[in-house]
Design a protein around this motif. Structure first.
Motif, PDB file in Angstrom:
ATOM      1  N   THR A   1       0.833  -1.191   0.000  1.00 57.54           N
ATOM      2  CA  THR A   1       0.000   0.000   0.000  1.00 57.54           C
ATOM      3  C   THR A   1       0.869   1.242   0.000  1.00 57.54           C
ATOM      4  OG1 THR A   1      -0.065  -0.108   2.393  1.00 57.54           O
ATOM      5  CG2 THR A   1      -1.883  -1.154   1.208  1.00 57.54           C
ATOM      6  N   GLU A   2       0.235   2.405  -0.072  1.00 64.35           N
ATOM      7  CA  GLU A   2       0.976   3.661  -0.092  1.00 64.35           C
ATOM      8  C   GLU A   2       1.584   3.954   1.263  1.00 64.35           C
ATOM      9  OE1 GLU A   2       1.667   5.564  -2.754  1.00 64.35           O
ATOM     10  OE2 GLU A   2       0.778   3.924  -3.845  1.00 64.35           O
ATOM     11  N   VAL A   3       2.343   5.060   1.361  1.00 62.56           N
ATOM     12  CA  VAL A   3       3.052   5.408   2.595  1.00 62.56           C
ATOM     13  C   VAL A   3       2.069   5.616   3.734  1.00 62.56           C
ATOM     14  CG1 VAL A   3       4.973   6.453   1.379  1.00 62.56           C
ATOM     15  CG2 VAL A   3       3.036   7.856   1.987  1.00 62.56           C
ATOM     16  N   GLU A   4       2.592   5.527   4.978  1.00 59.20           N
ATOM     17  CA  GLU A   4       1.734   5.563   6.151  1.00 59.20           C
ATOM     18  C   GLU A   4       0.895   6.836   6.187  1.00 59.20           C
ATOM     19  OE1 GLU A   4       3.714   5.994   9.898  1.00 59.20           O
ATOM     20  OE2 GLU A   4       5.416   6.970   8.986  1.00 59.20           O
TER      21      GLU A   4
ATOM     22  N   GLU B   1      -2.148  10.484   9.985  1.00 60.37           N
ATOM     23  CA  GLU B   1      -2.546  10.298  11.371  1.00 60.37           C
ATOM     24  C   GLU B   1      -1.684   9.257  12.067  1.00 60.37           C
ATOM     25  OE1 GLU B   1      -5.805   8.106   8.946  1.00 60.37           O
ATOM     26  OE2 GLU B   1      -4.547   9.881   8.775  1.00 60.37           O
ATOM     27  N   ARG B   2      -1.188   8.258  11.299  1.00 61.09           N
ATOM     28  CA  ARG B   2      -0.313   7.260  11.897  1.00 61.09           C
ATOM     29  C   ARG B   2       1.009   7.909  12.315  1.00 61.09           C
ATOM     30  NH1 ARG B   2      -4.448   4.045  12.781  1.00 61.09           N
ATOM     31  NH2 ARG B   2      -5.076   2.761  11.020  1.00 61.09           N
ATOM     32  N   ALA B   3       1.523   8.779  11.444  1.00 64.84           N
ATOM     33  CA  ALA B   3       2.784   9.458  11.778  1.00 64.84           C
ATOM     34  C   ALA B   3       2.612  10.332  13.011  1.00 64.84           C
ATOM     35  CB  ALA B   3       3.255  10.298  10.589  1.00 64.84           C
ATOM     36  N   LEU B   4       1.459  11.026  13.092  1.00 60.82           N
ATOM     37  CA  LEU B   4       1.218  11.883  14.244  1.00 60.82           C
ATOM     38  C   LEU B   4       1.083  11.063  15.517  1.00 60.82           C
ATOM     39  CD1 LEU B   4       0.639  14.646  15.448  1.00 60.82           C
ATOM     40  CD2 LEU B   4      -1.765  14.335  14.856  1.00 60.82           C
ATOM     41  N   GLU B   5       0.355   9.951  15.423  1.00 60.92           N
ATOM     42  CA  GLU B   5       0.187   9.090  16.597  1.00 60.92           C
ATOM     43  C   GLU B   5       1.527   8.551  17.062  1.00 60.92           C
ATOM     44  OE1 GLU B   5      -1.464   4.635  17.446  1.00 60.92           O
ATOM     45  OE2 GLU B   5      -2.672   5.930  16.170  1.00 60.92           O
TER      46      GLU B   5
ATOM     47  N   ASN C   1       8.129  -9.024  10.356  1.00 62.41           N
ATOM     48  CA  ASN C   1       6.734  -8.626  10.144  1.00 62.41           C
ATOM     49  C   ASN C   1       5.987  -9.752   9.439  1.00 62.41           C
ATOM     50  OD1 ASN C   1       4.296  -7.444   9.488  1.00 62.41           O
ATOM     51  ND2 ASN C   1       5.159  -5.769   8.284  1.00 62.41           N
ATOM     52  N   LEU C   2       5.553 -10.736  10.222  1.00 59.81           N
ATOM     53  CA  LEU C   2       4.875 -11.899   9.646  1.00 59.81           C
ATOM     54  C   LEU C   2       3.531 -11.510   9.048  1.00 59.81           C
ATOM     55  CD1 LEU C   2       5.656 -14.834   9.372  1.00 59.81           C
ATOM     56  CD2 LEU C   2       4.467 -15.324  11.508  1.00 59.81           C
ATOM     57  N   ASP C   3       2.847 -10.531   9.646  1.00 64.45           N
ATOM     58  CA  ASP C   3       1.576 -10.027   9.106  1.00 64.45           C
ATOM     59  C   ASP C   3       1.759  -9.514   7.682  1.00 64.45           C
ATOM     60  OD1 ASP C   3      -0.126 -10.595  11.125  1.00 64.45           O
ATOM     61  OD2 ASP C   3      -0.361  -8.541  11.855  1.00 64.45           O
ATOM     62  N   GLY C   4       2.726  -8.603   7.524  1.00 64.14           N
ATOM     63  CA  GLY C   4       2.954  -8.020   6.210  1.00 64.14           C
ATOM     64  C   GLY C   4       3.461  -9.035   5.204  1.00 64.14           C
ATOM     65  N   PHE C   5       4.292  -9.984   5.663  1.00 69.76           N
ATOM     66  CA  PHE C   5       4.829 -11.007   4.767  1.00 69.76           C
ATOM     67  C   PHE C   5       3.712 -11.875   4.190  1.00 69.76           C
ATOM     68  CE2 PHE C   5       6.382 -15.416   4.301  1.00 69.76           C
ATOM     69  CZ  PHE C   5       7.308 -15.211   3.290  1.00 69.76           C
ATOM     70  N   ARG C   6       2.756 -12.232   5.030  1.00 70.63           N
ATOM     71  CA  ARG C   6       1.645 -13.067   4.559  1.00 70.63           C
ATOM     72  C   ARG C   6       0.859 -12.388   3.445  1.00 70.63           C
ATOM     73  NH1 ARG C   6       0.233 -14.529  10.369  1.00 70.63           N
ATOM     74  NH2 ARG C   6       0.826 -16.711  10.630  1.00 70.63           N
TER      75      ARG C   6
ATOM     76  N   LEU D   1       2.187  -3.441   8.798  1.00 64.20           N
ATOM     77  CA  LEU D   1       1.451  -4.343   9.661  1.00 64.20           C
ATOM     78  C   LEU D   1      -0.013  -4.368   9.228  1.00 64.20           C
ATOM     79  CD1 LEU D   1       2.957  -3.206  13.095  1.00 64.20           C
ATOM     80  CD2 LEU D   1       3.478  -5.327  11.880  1.00 64.20           C
ATOM     81  N   SER D   2      -0.800  -5.230   9.844  1.00 60.05           N
ATOM     82  CA  SER D   2      -2.193  -5.371   9.421  1.00 60.05           C
ATOM     83  C   SER D   2      -3.006  -4.105   9.652  1.00 60.05           C
ATOM     84  CB  SER D   2      -2.849  -6.544  10.161  1.00 60.05           C
ATOM     85  OG  SER D   2      -2.734  -6.375  11.563  1.00 60.05           O
ATOM     86  N   ASP D   3      -2.546  -3.220  10.574  1.00 60.73           N
ATOM     87  CA  ASP D   3      -3.274  -1.973  10.819  1.00 60.73           C
ATOM     88  C   ASP D   3      -2.722  -0.813   9.996  1.00 60.73           C
ATOM     89  OD1 ASP D   3      -0.881  -1.590  12.050  1.00 60.73           O
ATOM     90  OD2 ASP D   3      -1.680  -1.123  14.036  1.00 60.73           O
ATOM     91  N   ARG D   4      -1.901  -1.119   8.975  1.00 61.34           N
ATOM     92  CA  ARG D   4      -1.332  -0.146   8.036  1.00 61.34           C
ATOM     93  C   ARG D   4      -0.289   0.756   8.677  1.00 61.34           C
ATOM     94  NH1 ARG D   4      -3.475   3.536   5.636  1.00 61.34           N
ATOM     95  NH2 ARG D   4      -2.421   3.267   3.638  1.00 61.34           N
TER      96      ARG D   4
END
Length: 463
Positions: free
Chosen positions: A26-29, A32-36, A162-167, A173-176
């Protein structure tokens, strides 16, 4: 002790085949993720795991009765992840990052070669971004060729962090969230922060050295290279151990594993090679050869091959960006030498047939580039490096070290002269879901301007 490659290799490949379901990242984070993440970093958590260098030797030594001289003691068993790995053995341990439902969580394999002789502990991490496959193969090849009974020290390899992302074939991760923006983590933070805290505290903090393996991101490819803070003398010395590999000056950014490790006294670099969602045998072989050379220079083992040109090539570099949107067509290739004013590529609007050229601003070498694709204005298309001599790099690191030492001394004096200030309570973790909330928080925090740290974090997302 040599490990039977036939069944071990088949088992490893079987695990990869079972887990892999690749799709494009997917695209870059999200902003809001960066701020969090910035808010989590600002909350200097008291549970931050400290680096602890554990001695490889016992406190006692045997005495040779014939000579009366003390004989050097061998290393102790290695305590890791609730297990004890005996000297001269190879073990597969398992790390559970405490992110998913406990009842269905899949432990992450951790490969450990604990040498029969005392020496440093080297940690290799790969696939922090789940779509970066070259590092996984580097760790597999290197770990299964080690002979623990001939090894001085310990090598710990985590092939798939990162097993989530690898799958799912995703960078995130699964929460982006981008895991490599949350180290050293917080056990009470977001899911990404908890995973980072678990990896750092349970594995990375046990090591003296760290090599974090990556590839290019977002359909970009990199010439095999090290990213290192060349203002740090210990890191400069470490980077010189990889043989003739390109080394880029890249100061650490808060949240990166490499930066968190260096701040805890663990000498660390990032190795970049190739691009995402692909296995490139040439890039893999290049990376394995560099790590073999590292083991030789650290006197951990004798390498089966050694580079004839042992000195690295240091670079200062920057990304050259597209000035308009359209179809990017490159006119250069990785590792090409370019001259100032040379056309690196063109971007053409497919409807109006108008275009513009991307021009090299100085003489240098192409160290990273985007594959041909549709791009927007401002897209980072080519990374051009400018050579710096080893003497310049070492002098720069020495100067930075003296400046840091002077600053610390001045800080100690000012603390003695000033009255103690009670510590501020860390702000609670906040989840921001709407763009208008982000805007208002930014204005509250910095008077309407994006913070310098946050800006540098966004610029670093290409690593």
């Amino acid at each position: 002790m040599h490990k039977p490659l036939s069944w071990i290799t088949l088992g490893t490949l079987s695990l990869l085949a079972t887990l892999a379901q690749p799709v494009w990242a997917t695209e870059v984070e999200d902003e809001e993720r960066a701020l969090e993440r910035q808010q989590e970093t600002d909350a200097d958590a008291p549970n931050k795991p400290p680096h602890r260098i554990e001695s490889s030797n016992t406190d006692h030594s045997d005495t040779n009765e014939a000579t009366g001289e003390a004989e050097p003691a061998g290393p102790d068993p290695l305590p890791l992840l609730g297990q004890r790995v005996q000297p001269g053995t190879f073990a597969t341990l398992h790390w559970t990052p405490d992110q998913s439902f406990a009842s269905i969580a899949t432990p992450v394999p951790v490969l450990v070669a604990h040498g029969l002789k005392p020496g440093p502990k080297l940690c290799l991490t790969a696939a922090i971004h789940g779509d970066e496959l070259n590092g996984i193969e580097m760790v597999r090849r290197l770990m299964y060729e080690l002979e623990p009974n001939e090894l001085a020290g310990t090598v710990i390899g985590v092939p798939i962090v990162n097993l989530d992302g690898f799958r799912s074939g995703s960078r995130y991760l699964s929460d982006r969230r981008d895991l490599n923006r949350y180290f050293p983590g917080n056990k009470d933070g977001s899911a990404a922060s908890r995973v980072a805290h678990s990896l750092f505290g349970n594995i990375v903090s046990h090591c003296d050295y760290l090599v974090d393996l990556h590839t290019g991101s977002q359909k970009r490819i990199n010439q095999p290279q090290l990213r290192a803070d060349l203002d740090n003398q210990d890191v400069v010395a470490f980077a010189k151990h990889f043989g003739g590999m390109t080394v880029l000056h890249s100061p650490g950014v808060t949240g990166m594993l490499r930066d968190a490790a260096v701040k805890e006294g663990i000498v660390a670099v990032t190795m970049e090679a190739g691009g995402p969602n692909r296995l490139e045998t040439q890039a893999v072989s290049y990376g394995v050869q560099a790590i073999e050379t590292l083991l030789e220079n650290l006197e951990m083992r004798k390498a089966s091959r050694f580079w004839s040109a042992p000195q690295p090539v240091f670079f200062e570099s920057e990304w050259i960006r597209a000035s308009q949107g359209g179809i990017l067509l490159s006119e250069v290739e990785l590792n090409d030498k370019v001259k100032k004013g040379q056309i690196l590529g063109t971007v053409t609007d497919p409807i109006s047939n108008t275009g513009s050229a991307i021009i090299a601003p100085y003489n240098g070498r192409v160290l990273g580039m985007a594959v041909n694709q549709v791009v927007h204005a401002g897209f980072a298309a080519f990374r051009i490096g400018e050579v710096k001599s080893t003497e310049e790099v070492e002098a720069q690191a020495e100067k930075a070290s003296k400046k840091k030492e002077q600053k610390e001394n001045n800080g100690d004096k000012s603390e003695l002269e000033s009255e103690p200030v009670p510590p501020k309570a860390p702000p609670p973790e906040r989840d921001v879901d709407r763009a208008e909330d982000i805007s208002s928080l930014d204005h509250q925090n910095d008077g309407g301007n994006r913070s310098e740290e946050h800006t540098s974090e966004l610029q670093s997302q290409l690593e």
